[in-house]
Write an enzyme that holds these catalytic residues in place. Structure first.
Site, mmCIF file in Angstrom:
data_model
loop_
_atom_site.group_PDB
_atom_site.id
_atom_site.type_symbol
_atom_site.label_atom_id
_atom_site.label_comp_id
_atom_site.label_asym_id
_atom_site.label_seq_id
_atom_site.Cartn_x
_atom_site.Cartn_y
_atom_site.Cartn_z
ATOM 1 N N GLU A 162 -6.570 10.797 1.017
ATOM 2 C CA GLU A 162 -5.442 9.857 1.006
ATOM 3 C C GLU A 162 -4.642 9.916 2.304
ATOM 4 O OE1 GLU A 162 -2.598 7.113 -0.847
ATOM 5 O OE2 GLU A 162 -4.752 7.515 -0.943
ATOM 6 N N THR B 133 -5.310 -9.211 1.304
ATOM 7 C CA THR B 133 -5.319 -7.749 1.411
ATOM 8 C C THR B 133 -5.947 -7.094 0.188
ATOM 9 O OG1 THR B 133 -3.936 -5.886 2.150
ATOM 10 C CG2 THR B 133 -3.066 -7.272 0.345
#
Length: 532
Positions: A358, A486
């Site tokens: 992440e 997106t």
């Protein structure tokens, strides 16, 4: 009714038939040796969706470990709507028709899980998924536009009075915005979806609201030229703080600047000019090479100093710069983007699972400041081997590295990007299986670090669509014919212009070659006046 997969093929035109600037390699084909990988990507989707149907149908997300569900997106069935365009792309017609029937019954006038609704998340997932599905299915199902308009009409109350900026969250029970500081991603990632809604409703209000918000952000005084501060105050219309990042909270605002210019071919040069200035400023100020491995990253800037941090979310920037570099016909941007892509892929290639974390950090010639704790001994050892170290080890089914990998394949034709996508499929099949479908990981650098009990709706919309399209015929959903929102929902684009230059004149591009520990300097990408 005609089969939807046939309709999609009929709608697709070969890139050679389109005038203007081209993005993809002309005549690109996927070698036959990769044919099984297309099937592998589709199998990931069908396996995941079958489990969703069994344990969570009608809810937002499947909980694949507990075989249950969650409703973090207002209980409207986010996974269904988000997955619909992928169903059409993959030719899964029966699943798509079932999803259309479900969607027709959604009541977007009220939330099922409390009254607060995110303008950003609802736009990219629901409005984006509905309108992309309408287009991809040959405009056969007007109910999809009706439903997109229904939820947008509620969200339009996020703009109050004469304010340019919307509030980030709405109370659907009262039609009142939540009074809170927002960010440029929330307010600046609406233009593609709302402009498309205007197109199909013949109501310019939707597109005008979104464009007005993005243009307002672009005119704010910026900490670095073209690079708006992350925070904004919808009440005053002013920036909040001076933090600059291509990561979360800012990311898709920058992404949409160039994409809106391409989707609409607008004569308003604000969008291209701001994107070019942001890229130019990033090249001058944010590019950093790791002292180990010479990997290239974009740093953050906190208003005072550089922060040597990166994230899975931010790794979309390589694909976005590749797209913009091709549209602007600027080889400097393309060359840098390809090296940024290498840096992000290294975060996958270096872990035990072959999946990227992440968040991460690194050391460059100007130091290692991150704004947080100094690296531990274990992190330092990892850095000395891999040129970055992990600061948040989870994988929550993010798509951004695979998104940029997809763009790199379509734009260069280098089969190494096919090999990388194949390795990601193998990693997912090895490490993500849960009692039902596929889950996230607590620790990408451990073979048995445990699963996260959530299967995100964007697993269907983004991860699996990008993987599938990487191995699909490149003329299908071509980057010369579609612009992706997106959430990886494709929207039809008009024929490209002969040039996308904005109001400035491009300086001839210089070849870019990263040097270890050196912050490169370049000539400006345009003569656009820079905000002070």
């Amino acid at each position: 009714m005609p089969r939807l997969s046939c309709i999609v093929l009929l709608l697709g035109l070969s890139s050679s038939s389109w005038a203007g600037v081209t993005v993809q390699v002309p005549g690109l084909t996927v070698p036959a040796s990769y044919a099984s990988r297309l099937t592998d990507a589709q199998t990931l989707f069908t396996t995941s969706y079958a489990a969703y149907k069994q344990f969570a149908f009608g809810h937002d997300d499947l909980s694949p470990v507990s075989k249950s569900f969650s409703d973090g997106r207002n209980g409207w069935g986010a996974s269904i709507v988000d997955a619909m365009p992928t169903m059409v792309v993959m030719g899964l017609d029966d699943l798509f028709e079932e999803a259309v029937n479900f969607t027709a019954g959604i009541d977007f006038s009220k939330s099922k899980t409390g009254d607060t609704v995110s303008l950003f998340e609802t736009t990219i997932r629901y409005v984006g998924g509905l309108l992309s599905s309408y287009e991809l299915s040959g405009e056969q199902f007007p109910i999809l536009v009706t439903k997109a308009q229904q939820v947008a009409d509620k969200m339009a109350f996020a703009w109050t009075g004469t304010h340019d900026l919307p509030y980030g969250f709405m109370n659907f029970a009262t039609n009142k915005p939540t009074i809170a500081t927002s960010n440029i991603a929330e307010a600046g990632t609406l233009t593609l979806e709302w402009a498309t809604l205007s197109k199909y409703t013949n109501n310019v209000t939707y597109g005008n609201l979104a464009a007005r918000s993005a243009k307002h952000i672009a005119t704010l005084a910026a900490p670095l030229p073209g690079l708006s501060a992350q925070g904004i105050d919808p009440t005053s219309g002013n920036a909040v703080g001076s933090y600059v990042t291509w990561g979360g909270g800012s990311d898709s605002y920058f992404e949409y600047l160039i994409k809106y210019a391409r989707l609409t071919n607008t004569a308003d040069t604000t969008f291209i000019d701001t994107w070019k200035t942001a890229v130019d400023s990033s090249i001058r100020t944010l590019l950093r090479n790791s002292t180990v491995g010479n990997h290239l990253y974009l740093a953050d800037f906190d208003g005072t100093q550089i922060r040597h941090v990166g994230s899975h979310l931010a790794c979309f920037y390589a694909g976005n710069w590749l797209l913009g570099g091709k549209l602007l016909q600027n080889q400097t941007i393309i060359d840098i983007a390809l090296q940024l892509n290498e840096g992000c892929w290294n975060t996958y290639a270096s872990t035990v699972t072959g999946i990227g974390p992440e968040a991460f950090a690194y050391i460059s010639s100007d130091g290692s400041f991150t704004g947080g704790s100094a690296p531990t001994a274990a992190q330092t050892a990892f850095y000395n081997q891999h040129g970055y170290y992990i600061t948040s080890s989870a994988y929550i089914q993010r798509p951004e590295v695979l998104e940029s990998n997809f763009h790199a394949w379509r734009i260069t034709g280098d089969t190494k990007y096919l090999d990388r996508a194949a390795s990601a499929i193998d990693a997912f099949n090895k490490f993500l299986p849960a009692p039902a479908a596929f889950a996230g990981l607590n620790n990408v650098n451990s073979a048995n670090g445990g699963l996260i009990d959530d299967m995100e709706s964007f697993w269907f919309a983004e991860v699996l669509k990008y993987l599938y399209l990487t191995f699909d015929d490149p003329s299908h959903i071509s980057l010369d014919e579609y612009v992706f929102n997106t959430e990886c929902q494709p929207f039809k684009a008009p024929p490209a212009l002969d040039a996308y230059t904005g109001s400035g004149t491009l300086v001839p591009a210089k070849p870019f070659k990263a040097q270890s520990g050196v912050v490169p300097q370049f000539s400006p990408l345009s003569k656009v006046a820079r905000p002070q």
